[in-house]
Motif scaffolding. Structure first.
Motif, PDB file in Angstrom:
ATOM      1  N   PHE A  20      -7.281  -6.601  11.833  1.00 48.05           N
ATOM      2  CA  PHE A  20      -6.144  -6.286  10.864  1.00 48.05           C
ATOM      3  C   PHE A  20      -5.697  -7.397  10.143  1.00 48.05           C
ATOM      4  CE2 PHE A  20      -6.051  -2.205  12.967  1.00 48.05           C
ATOM      5  CZ  PHE A  20      -5.671  -1.497  12.157  1.00 48.05           C
ATOM      6  N   ALA A  21      -5.763  -8.763  10.595  1.00 48.45           N
ATOM      7  CA  ALA A  21      -5.141  -9.823   9.802  1.00 48.45           C
ATOM      8  C   ALA A  21      -6.085 -10.196   9.009  1.00 48.45           C
ATOM      9  CB  ALA A  21      -5.019 -10.807  11.197  1.00 48.45           C
ATOM     10  N   MET A  22      -7.328  -9.911   9.124  1.00 44.84           N
ATOM     11  CA  MET A  22      -8.603 -10.732   8.332  1.00 44.84           C
ATOM     12  C   MET A  22      -8.911  -9.541   7.098  1.00 44.84           C
ATOM     13  SD  MET A  22     -10.584 -12.535  11.146  1.00 44.84           S
ATOM     14  CE  MET A  22     -12.075 -12.489  10.174  1.00 44.84           C
ATOM     15  N   ARG A  23      -8.647  -8.331   7.492  1.00 42.20           N
ATOM     16  CA  ARG A  23      -9.071  -7.462   6.481  1.00 42.20           C
ATOM     17  C   ARG A  23      -8.049  -6.650   5.830  1.00 42.20           C
ATOM     18  NH1 ARG A  23     -13.206  -5.417  10.855  1.00 42.20           N
ATOM     19  NH2 ARG A  23     -14.964  -6.764  10.655  1.00 42.20           N
ATOM     20  N   ASN A  55       5.288   2.066   2.646  1.00 43.72           N
ATOM     21  CA  ASN A  55       5.875   0.827   3.284  1.00 43.72           C
ATOM     22  C   ASN A  55       5.175  -0.477   2.546  1.00 43.72           C
ATOM     23  OD1 ASN A  55       6.324  -1.314   5.257  1.00 43.72           O
ATOM     24  ND2 ASN A  55       6.537   0.028   6.993  1.00 43.72           N
ATOM     25  N   LEU A  56       6.147  -0.813   1.793  1.00 43.61           N
ATOM     26  CA  LEU A  56       5.742  -2.152   0.941  1.00 43.61           C
ATOM     27  C   LEU A  56       5.414  -3.384   1.851  1.00 43.61           C
ATOM     28  CD1 LEU A  56       5.035  -2.883  -1.787  1.00 43.61           C
ATOM     29  CD2 LEU A  56       7.345  -3.342  -2.385  1.00 43.61           C
ATOM     30  N   SER A  57       6.435  -3.600   2.918  1.00 43.77           N
ATOM     31  CA  SER A  57       6.464  -4.678   3.790  1.00 43.77           C
ATOM     32  C   SER A  57       5.000  -4.638   4.531  1.00 43.77           C
ATOM     33  CB  SER A  57       7.597  -4.656   4.784  1.00 43.77           C
ATOM     34  OG  SER A  57       8.634  -4.941   4.255  1.00 43.77           O
ATOM     35  N   ALA A  58       4.502  -3.404   4.930  1.00 47.15           N
ATOM     36  CA  ALA A  58       3.417  -3.198   5.638  1.00 47.15           C
ATOM     37  C   ALA A  58       1.996  -3.587   4.784  1.00 47.15           C
ATOM     38  CB  ALA A  58       3.238  -2.011   6.203  1.00 47.15           C
ATOM     39  N   ALA A  59       2.331  -3.115   3.617  1.00 44.52           N
ATOM     40  CA  ALA A  59       1.087  -3.526   2.526  1.00 44.52           C
ATOM     41  C   ALA A  59       1.025  -4.885   2.295  1.00 44.52           C
ATOM     42  CB  ALA A  59       1.530  -2.542   1.191  1.00 44.52           C
ATOM     43  N   ARG A  60       2.052  -5.586   1.964  1.00 47.79           N
ATOM     44  CA  ARG A  60       2.217  -7.029   1.668  1.00 47.79           C
ATOM     45  C   ARG A  60       1.437  -7.707   3.010  1.00 47.79           C
ATOM     46  NH1 ARG A  60       8.061  -7.006  -0.700  1.00 47.79           N
ATOM     47  NH2 ARG A  60       7.404  -6.463  -2.856  1.00 47.79           N
ATOM     48  N   ALA A  62      -0.803  -6.528   4.909  1.00 49.33           N
ATOM     49  CA  ALA A  62      -2.118  -6.153   4.776  1.00 49.33           C
ATOM     50  C   ALA A  62      -2.943  -6.896   3.822  1.00 49.33           C
ATOM     51  CB  ALA A  62      -2.467  -4.863   4.962  1.00 49.33           C
ATOM     52  N   GLN A  63      -2.082  -7.851   2.820  1.00 52.97           N
ATOM     53  CA  GLN A  63      -2.565  -8.158   1.794  1.00 52.97           C
ATOM     54  C   GLN A  63      -3.273  -7.050   0.454  1.00 52.97           C
ATOM     55  OE1 GLN A  63      -5.473 -11.382   2.782  1.00 52.97           O
ATOM     56  NE2 GLN A  63      -3.708 -12.318   3.665  1.00 52.97           N
ATOM     57  N   ILE A  64      -2.275  -5.837   0.504  1.00 52.13           N
ATOM     58  CA  ILE A  64      -2.661  -4.910  -0.290  1.00 52.13           C
ATOM     59  C   ILE A  64      -1.503  -5.073  -1.415  1.00 52.13           C
ATOM     60  CG2 ILE A  64      -2.846  -2.341  -0.605  1.00 52.13           C
ATOM     61  CD1 ILE A  64      -4.116  -2.367   2.140  1.00 52.13           C
ATOM     62  N   GLU A  65      -2.125  -5.059  -2.462  1.00 49.53           N
ATOM     63  CA  GLU A  65      -0.962  -5.014  -3.526  1.00 49.53           C
ATOM     64  C   GLU A  65      -1.071  -3.430  -4.371  1.00 49.53           C
ATOM     65  OE1 GLU A  65      -1.193  -7.792  -6.851  1.00 49.53           O
ATOM     66  OE2 GLU A  65      -2.252  -9.213  -5.437  1.00 49.53           O
ATOM     67  N   ILE A  66       0.235  -3.081  -4.404  1.00 48.12           N
ATOM     68  CA  ILE A  66       0.584  -1.660  -4.867  1.00 48.12           C
ATOM     69  C   ILE A  66       0.971  -1.672  -6.296  1.00 48.12           C
ATOM     70  CG2 ILE A  66       1.556   0.436  -4.393  1.00 48.12           C
ATOM     71  CD1 ILE A  66       1.460  -0.144  -1.295  1.00 48.12           C
TER      72      ILE A  66
END
Length: 80
Positions: A20-23, A55-60, A62-66
């Protein structure tokens, strides 16, 4: 994209924390409070229409930009 329950998400994060940390994993679920329990996208219904909570914090984490456009369509955006 990983579709799961909050319990499954918690268990997967514990068992596979390095993955989860790397992907970039977009976690999606329908269970009540999914986004509040660390999921990124909670699918729900509002006035008989499909809606979602982000959940913007969880997205960040996971390094996912919304995009701002997508966030403007969300019925709720959670930032912890």
């Amino acid at each position: 994209v990983l579709f799961c329950s909050p319990d499954s998400l918690h268990r997967l994060r514990q068992q596979n924390s390095a993955s989860f940390a790397m992907r970039h994993v977009l976690s999606v679920g329908q269970a009540s409070d999914f986004a509040r329990m660390g999921g990124i996208l909670h699918l729900t219904f509002e006035d008989d229409h499909l809606a979602f909570i982000v959940n913007l914090s969880a997205a960040r984490h996971a390094q996912i930009e919304i995009s701002a456009n997508l966030l403007s369509l969300a019925v709720e955006v959670i930032e912890d």
